[in-house]
Design a protein around this motif. Sequence first.
Motif, short mmCIF file in Angstrom:
data_model
loop_
_atom_site.label_atom_id
_atom_site.label_comp_id
_atom_site.label_asym_id
_atom_site.label_seq_id
_atom_site.Cartn_x
_atom_site.Cartn_y
_atom_site.Cartn_z
N LEU A 160 0.83 -1.20 0.00
CA LEU A 160 0.00 0.00 0.00
C LEU A 160 0.87 1.25 0.00
N GLN A 161 1.93 1.26 0.81
CA GLN A 161 2.78 2.44 0.91
C GLN A 161 3.53 2.72 -0.39
N GLU A 162 3.96 1.66 -1.06
CA GLU A 162 4.83 1.85 -2.22
C GLU A 162 4.06 2.10 -3.52
N SER A 163 2.97 1.37 -3.75
CA SER A 163 2.35 1.43 -5.08
C SER A 163 0.93 1.99 -5.11
N VAL A 164 0.30 2.10 -3.94
CA VAL A 164 -1.09 2.55 -3.94
C VAL A 164 -1.22 3.98 -3.41
N ASN A 165 -0.73 4.22 -2.21
CA ASN A 165 -0.93 5.51 -1.56
C ASN A 165 -0.38 6.71 -2.35
N PRO A 166 0.75 6.56 -3.05
CA PRO A 166 1.25 7.73 -3.80
C PRO A 166 0.27 8.25 -4.85
N LEU A 167 -0.73 7.43 -5.22
CA LEU A 167 -1.69 7.85 -6.25
C LEU A 167 -2.93 8.51 -5.68
N LEU A 168 -3.14 8.36 -4.37
CA LEU A 168 -4.43 8.71 -3.80
C LEU A 168 -4.45 10.16 -3.29
N PHE A 169 -4.53 11.12 -4.24
CA PHE A 169 -4.67 12.52 -3.84
C PHE A 169 -5.47 13.25 -4.92
N SER A 170 -6.15 14.31 -4.51
CA SER A 170 -6.98 15.09 -5.44
C SER A 170 -6.12 16.12 -6.16
N SER A 171 -6.72 16.75 -7.15
CA SER A 171 -6.05 17.87 -7.79
C SER A 171 -6.12 19.08 -6.86
N ALA A 172 -5.31 20.11 -7.17
CA ALA A 172 -5.30 21.30 -6.32
C ALA A 172 -6.69 21.93 -6.29
N GLY A 173 -7.24 22.12 -5.10
CA GLY A 173 -8.57 22.69 -4.97
C GLY A 173 -9.68 21.77 -5.40
N GLY A 174 -9.36 20.48 -5.63
CA GLY A 174 -10.35 19.53 -6.12
C GLY A 174 -10.91 18.63 -5.02
N CYS A 175 -11.69 17.65 -5.44
CA CYS A 175 -12.37 16.75 -4.50
C CYS A 175 -11.88 15.32 -4.71
N LEU A 176 -11.81 14.57 -3.60
CA LEU A 176 -11.44 13.16 -3.62
C LEU A 176 -12.65 12.35 -3.19
N THR A 177 -13.01 11.34 -4.00
CA THR A 177 -14.20 10.53 -3.72
C THR A 177 -13.80 9.07 -3.59
N LEU A 178 -14.33 8.38 -2.51
CA LEU A 178 -14.10 6.95 -2.30
C LEU A 178 -15.45 6.26 -2.30
N LEU A 179 -15.60 5.23 -3.17
CA LEU A 179 -16.82 4.43 -3.24
C LEU A 179 -16.47 2.98 -2.89
N PHE A 180 -17.24 2.40 -1.95
CA PHE A 180 -17.04 0.99 -1.58
C PHE A 180 -18.36 0.26 -1.73
N HIS A 181 -18.28 -0.98 -2.28
CA HIS A 181 -19.46 -1.82 -2.32
C HIS A 181 -19.05 -3.28 -2.20
N SER A 182 -19.95 -4.10 -1.63
CA SER A 182 -19.77 -5.56 -1.57
C SER A 182 -20.95 -6.22 -2.25
N ASP A 183 -20.71 -7.41 -2.82
CA ASP A 183 -21.80 -8.09 -3.52
C ASP A 183 -22.66 -8.89 -2.54
N TYR A 184 -23.46 -9.82 -3.04
CA TYR A 184 -24.47 -10.51 -2.22
C TYR A 184 -23.87 -11.57 -1.31
N SER A 185 -22.64 -12.04 -1.54
CA SER A 185 -22.11 -13.12 -0.69
C SER A 185 -20.59 -13.07 -0.65
N ASN A 186 -20.03 -13.68 0.40
CA ASN A 186 -18.59 -13.85 0.53
C ASN A 186 -18.33 -15.25 1.04
N THR A 187 -17.31 -15.89 0.52
CA THR A 187 -16.97 -17.25 1.00
C THR A 187 -16.45 -17.20 2.43
N LYS A 188 -15.86 -16.08 2.79
CA LYS A 188 -15.44 -15.87 4.17
C LYS A 188 -15.58 -14.40 4.49
N ARG A 189 -15.58 -14.09 5.74
CA ARG A 189 -15.78 -12.71 6.15
C ARG A 189 -14.44 -11.97 6.09
#
Length: 673
Positions: free
Chosen positions: A87-116
């Motif tokens: 996460l530190q090396e390849s993901v987090n460096p990408l997670l920022f908004s433009s100057a004066g812009g907005c950052l949006t996070l959307l999460f969803h899960s489907d109807y089932s999971n084989t494990k929690r």
Amino acid sequence: ILFLLLLPCSSYSTLLGWVESPGYPMGYLPHTSLNWTRCAPKGQTVSIKLIHMDLENSQDCENDAVKISSNGNLIALLCGKRDYEELQESVNPLLFSSAGGCLTLLFHSDYSNTKRHTGFRGFYTLQDFNECEDEQINKCTQFCHNFVGGYYCSCRHGYHLDEDKHTCTVGCAEDLSGLKRGDVSSPSWPGEYAENVNCKYTLSVEDNLQLELHFSEGFDVEQSPEGNCVDELRIETHSETLGPFCGNKPPHSPLLTHSSHIQIHFTSDGSGTNKGFNIHFKTRGNVCRPVTSNSNTTPLKQEYHWGESVTVTCDLGYVASDGLLKRYDTTCQSNGLWAPMYPCEIVDCGWPDLGRGGILQLVNPDDQNTKYGSQIQFYCTSKFYKLEGNDTSTCNADGEWTGMPKCNEVCGMPETSSTGRILGGKAALLGEIPWQLFITTPKFGGASLINDQWAVTAAHVVNDIPKESVQLYGGLIDATTTGTDVSPIPIEKIIVHPSYRGASLQTNYDNDIALIKFTSRVKLGPNLLPICLPEVNRGVMEGEQGTVSGWGAIFQDNSWSRTSDVLQYVDIPVFPVSKCRNTPSLSNKAMTFTNNMFCAGGKGTDSCKGDSGSPFVSPMLSSGIGPHYLIGIVSWGSPCVRGGATGDKKGYYTKVENYVNWINEIKKNEAQS
């Protein structure tokens, strides 16, 4: 669980806290979603650092997923399990908004999971954006300084910020008015001149003097390899702009400006290591230069002194003073100007007169030029007209279009025709005799269309009759349609030949011809076309076959008793002059035969009562040869009742060739009135 912490920090607030999946860290349930958005103020960004991620893994993250976007643009799509280092090396460096812009996070899960799965957690914070590191935002030409929420520019010693607050330039505007001698140079001369300069030097002396410029050696203004000016020197006088100048060759020295007031402009871009220029200026007595713009000067000298006069002649195709002058005299004034002064401008012919009716039109009118030497092309909009002359006209030096073409009516060429000669007469087909016109009131007769605004008939049909009383029709063969299906042609005037003396005594029908002018042009078509006028002095030959037509009396029930409902025509020969001179007696009175007449007819074939004014055309229609010409107008003849259908018939006709000049003169005068 969401945490929002607001801390005071000078005049702005800091935005930070946690964002995590529902149920974290115990795990998220099926059909779970989260919609999270944070916006940054101007000059700052919102960023997220994920510290944990454990989601169901799937191809393209179709099942459970975290989508992170900046101002609607997707920057990360995450699922599966990621360790902290990844996460530190390849993901987090990408997670920022433009100057004066907005950052949006959307999460969803489907109807089932084989494990929690435990879900995700991240820390978001507000950070300053360093505009100085972004070339698209940072427009400073020298130094850029970042601060929280923005940036500012500064300049090296000797420079100052321009009004745009980004460009570093030097102050080089100077007003040297009143000085008769001095120097003007680029900034730092003879060293390298500054970047992004915009210098303006003003020189002004008395009106009876002019400024003379001397360029020093070492002229060096940046020029591209192609020879274009990158940086440039321009000199503006009261009447012209000299330059731009650049490269290593200065303008011819001394440079006479012929002006007592000039401005020297010098501009440079943001690069280059050139030295620039140095100009020594002084004054001399004013002189006038030859007037050379689109003209020539007599006498011609290199310069003229105060009080000298010359004659200015505009070049061919140019005129002065609103097009009124091609030549004028002018005198050199103490200020170095000519008075009076009229610039010679190119002749403009304007748009040509296309006439009425819209028949003559320009080809591609939007692309046409109307100035001297220009050519424009014409065409006729109807197939029932043909172009007379060249289709191209040229704007000449007198401001007129030369060789203007005309759209003349196609004459004597009916589109409908029948074959075979019918000696006893025949009903015409619609369009077979399209020039035949019909007069119903107050007298019954015929006329011939000779163009789209004129008709010709016999004078005795319309003489002494008000034009409002005449009912004239065209484009028909059935006389019963007049006034119902076909409307009369509006008449503007009737012109009877001035030498016609009337036929009240019924002994002399000499000059039995009249013209009818329509109020407006009729629309030509297959059923309404003009007949051609013959050439002057063509001669009507003995035995010449022609066609006479009309709605006059026809032989029916063994007698000539009634007019025809349908237009009739017959082919008949021209009789010898000797036979024509043997005139019949009408109402027991001897008739007069003149050179303005001819006679024609045959056994049982002739024009008759009601045909007066109708056409006699040659060649005859049944010949199939065109065009056809109007050689005669039905005038008078022997009574139709004599001889029945088989007796010898003789009709007299006005010889049209004798009146062609009169017809053309009348039409010309009417067109000019």
